[in-house]
Design a protein around this motif. Structure first.
Motif, PDB file in Angstrom:
ATOM      1  N   LEU A  27       0.849  -1.212   0.000  1.00 21.33           N
ATOM      2  CA  LEU A  27       0.000   0.000   0.000  1.00 21.33           C
ATOM      3  C   LEU A  27       0.880   1.257   0.000  1.00 21.33           C
ATOM      4  CD1 LEU A  27      -2.858  -0.897   2.546  1.00 21.33           C
ATOM      5  CD2 LEU A  27      -3.143  -0.284   0.124  1.00 21.33           C
ATOM      6  N   ASP A  28       1.891   1.258   0.868  1.00 16.62           N
ATOM      7  CA  ASP A  28       2.782   2.435   0.952  1.00 16.62           C
ATOM      8  C   ASP A  28       3.502   2.662  -0.374  1.00 16.62           C
ATOM      9  OD1 ASP A  28       3.886   1.848   4.428  1.00 16.62           O
ATOM     10  OD2 ASP A  28       2.028   2.677   3.563  1.00 16.62           O
ATOM     11  N   ILE A  30       2.871   1.624  -3.479  1.00 17.18           N
ATOM     12  CA  ILE A  30       2.023   1.973  -4.628  1.00 17.18           C
ATOM     13  C   ILE A  30       1.476   3.387  -4.473  1.00 17.18           C
ATOM     14  CG2 ILE A  30      -0.145   1.374  -5.822  1.00 17.18           C
ATOM     15  CD1 ILE A  30       0.609  -1.616  -5.092  1.00 17.18           C
ATOM     16  N   ARG A  31       1.152   3.745  -3.221  1.00 19.49           N
ATOM     17  CA  ARG A  31       0.673   5.123  -2.989  1.00 19.49           C
ATOM     18  C   ARG A  31       1.785   6.121  -3.284  1.00 19.49           C
ATOM     19  NH1 ARG A  31      -0.571   4.642   2.095  1.00 19.49           N
ATOM     20  NH2 ARG A  31       1.435   5.436   2.830  1.00 19.49           N
ATOM     21  N   GLU A  32       2.981   5.818  -2.841  1.00 21.40           N
ATOM     22  CA  GLU A  32       4.085   6.805  -2.957  1.00 21.40           C
ATOM     23  C   GLU A  32       4.804   6.753  -4.303  1.00 21.40           C
ATOM     24  OE1 GLU A  32       4.840   6.205   1.798  1.00 21.40           O
ATOM     25  OE2 GLU A  32       6.580   6.087   0.450  1.00 21.40           O
ATOM     26  N   ARG A  33       4.876   5.538  -4.915  1.00 21.70           N
ATOM     27  CA  ARG A  33       5.708   5.432  -6.131  1.00 21.70           C
ATOM     28  C   ARG A  33       4.974   4.783  -7.295  1.00 21.70           C
ATOM     29  NH1 ARG A  33       8.568   4.823  -1.683  1.00 21.70           N
ATOM     30  NH2 ARG A  33       8.194   2.583  -1.525  1.00 21.70           N
ATOM     31  N   GLY A  34       3.747   4.406  -7.098  1.00 23.30           N
ATOM     32  CA  GLY A  34       2.958   3.877  -8.208  1.00 23.30           C
ATOM     33  C   GLY A  34       3.180   2.419  -8.521  1.00 23.30           C
ATOM     34  N   ARG A  35       4.160   1.804  -7.850  1.00 23.20           N
ATOM     35  CA  ARG A  35       4.371   0.370  -8.060  1.00 23.20           C
ATOM     36  C   ARG A  35       5.078  -0.203  -6.853  1.00 23.20           C
ATOM     37  NH1 ARG A  35       9.108  -0.340 -12.734  1.00 23.20           N
ATOM     38  NH2 ARG A  35      10.882   0.444 -11.488  1.00 23.20           N
ATOM     39  N   TYR A  36       5.024  -1.552  -6.750  1.00 26.87           N
ATOM     40  CA  TYR A  36       5.589  -2.260  -5.593  1.00 26.87           C
ATOM     41  C   TYR A  36       6.572  -3.301  -6.108  1.00 26.87           C
ATOM     42  CZ  TYR A  36       5.509  -4.984  -1.200  1.00 26.87           C
ATOM     43  OH  TYR A  36       5.828  -5.638  -0.042  1.00 26.87           O
ATOM     44  N   MET A  37       7.808  -3.172  -5.695  1.00 21.98           N
ATOM     45  CA  MET A  37       8.869  -4.079  -6.135  1.00 21.98           C
ATOM     46  C   MET A  37       9.236  -4.989  -4.958  1.00 21.98           C
ATOM     47  SD  MET A  37       9.031  -2.874  -9.152  1.00 21.98           S
ATOM     48  CE  MET A  37      10.509  -2.847 -10.167  1.00 21.98           C
ATOM     49  N   LEU A  38       8.861  -6.239  -5.067  1.00 20.25           N
ATOM     50  CA  LEU A  38       8.972  -7.199  -3.959  1.00 20.25           C
ATOM     51  C   LEU A  38       9.825  -8.386  -4.393  1.00 20.25           C
ATOM     52  CD1 LEU A  38       8.061  -8.520  -1.237  1.00 20.25           C
ATOM     53  CD2 LEU A  38       5.989  -9.274  -2.437  1.00 20.25           C
ATOM     54  N   ALA A  39      10.798  -8.750  -3.569  1.00 23.90           N
ATOM     55  CA  ALA A  39      11.588  -9.959  -3.823  1.00 23.90           C
ATOM     56  C   ALA A  39      11.163 -11.026  -2.822  1.00 23.90           C
ATOM     57  CB  ALA A  39      13.088  -9.674  -3.686  1.00 23.90           C
TER      58      ALA A  39
END
Ligand code: 6PG
Length: 255
Positions: A27-28, A30-39
């Motif tokens: 949520l943080d 995507i709200r702040e950077r528009g995408r979520y990069m998860l390993a």
């Protein structure tokens, strides 16, 4: 770097807290950077948390359409092989959650060698993170990590040459002392220590000594690779179940 340690009653509580951590992290980001990069981490511990993430109702789930999934390490086996971290994630998370095509990036383990696969995976990181000709490593929003009883994390094994790599983001490494006895492909410290957040998921009595040594000991990274996970401007959180925490000094961690 900030460090938080939560001792969970059992592996079920660990899985629930891990899933909640990922949802909030997504949520943080995507709200702040528009995408979520998860390993994603491999092994067996994260499986329960992945299953929970896959079953969340739509309104509570991770926004998979804005999420991009990678692997902190991979066994150099075909993607259908039961030892594959991708296979574990595909069955427990990617398929049941309906992660869209093109949003999960497995290590290309059908290539001719682990070294070739590592080079190709680094090229994928460069492309997806938009760092084709940059030296500074990609910054994941969250990297999930496990801990081996020998103190390894990802596939950074004690005394392995991979521990000294500073100019590559992904390398091939021979098997460690713990099964499975196959070559690996792993992210290196430069990438791991560039993360915004690191979350260790550790369960089981066999990990208790390594947990104590990492959190309360003073050992070199050659002896204890997980102890060198220290993102300069990131946060490290540990979710540990009671059996893995049993050798920690009483009263020193949130229980
Ligand atoms: C792997 C891992 C490895 C794992 C630890 C803990 O490919 O096996 O990524 O670092 O996280 O060995 O494994 P378990 O969760 O199975 O105990």
């Amino acid at each position: 770097m900030s460090l938080t340690v939560k001792v969970c009653r059992d592996s079920e509580e660990l899985a629930v807290r891990a899933a909640d951590f990922v949802v909030r992290s997504a949520l943080d980001a995507i709200r702040e950077r528009g995408r979520y990069m998860l390993a994603l981490a491999g092994g067996s511990t994260p499986k329960a948390a992945y299953r929970l993430l896959a079953r969340l109702p739509f309104e509570e789930a991770v926004d998979w359409a804005h999420t991009y999934l990678f692997f902190g390490d991979e066994r150099f086996v075909p993607p259908e092989d039961p030892r594959s971290n991708f296979a574990m994630a595909r069955h427990s998370l990617l398929e049941p959650a309906g992660v869209p095509p093109g949003h999960a990036f497995p290590v290309p383990t059908l290539m001719e060698s682990a070294a070739t696969a590592a080079k190709a995976y680094e090229a994928t990181l460069r492309e997806v993170f938009g760092k084709e000709d940059r030296q500074d490593p990609p910054q994941f929003d969250l990297i999930l990590l496990g801990l081996g009883a020998d103190g390894h994390t990802a596939s950074l094994f004690p005394a392995a040459p991979a521990l000294s790599v500073t100019d590559r983001w992904v390398v091939a490494t021979p098997p460690g002392s713990l099964p499975p006895d196959v070559e690996r492909v792993t992210l290196t410290y430069p990438v791991l220590n560039a993360a915004r957040d690191i979350l260790f998921l550790v369960s089981g009595p066999d990990k208790a000594e390594a947990v104590r040594d990492v959190l309360e000991g003073h050992f070199s990274r050659d002896r204890l690779p997980a102890a060198a996970i220290a993102p300069a401007s990131g946060n490290v959180a540990w979710l540990i179940d009671g059996s893995a925490a049993k050798m920690l000094r009483a009263g020193t961690h949130d229980r």
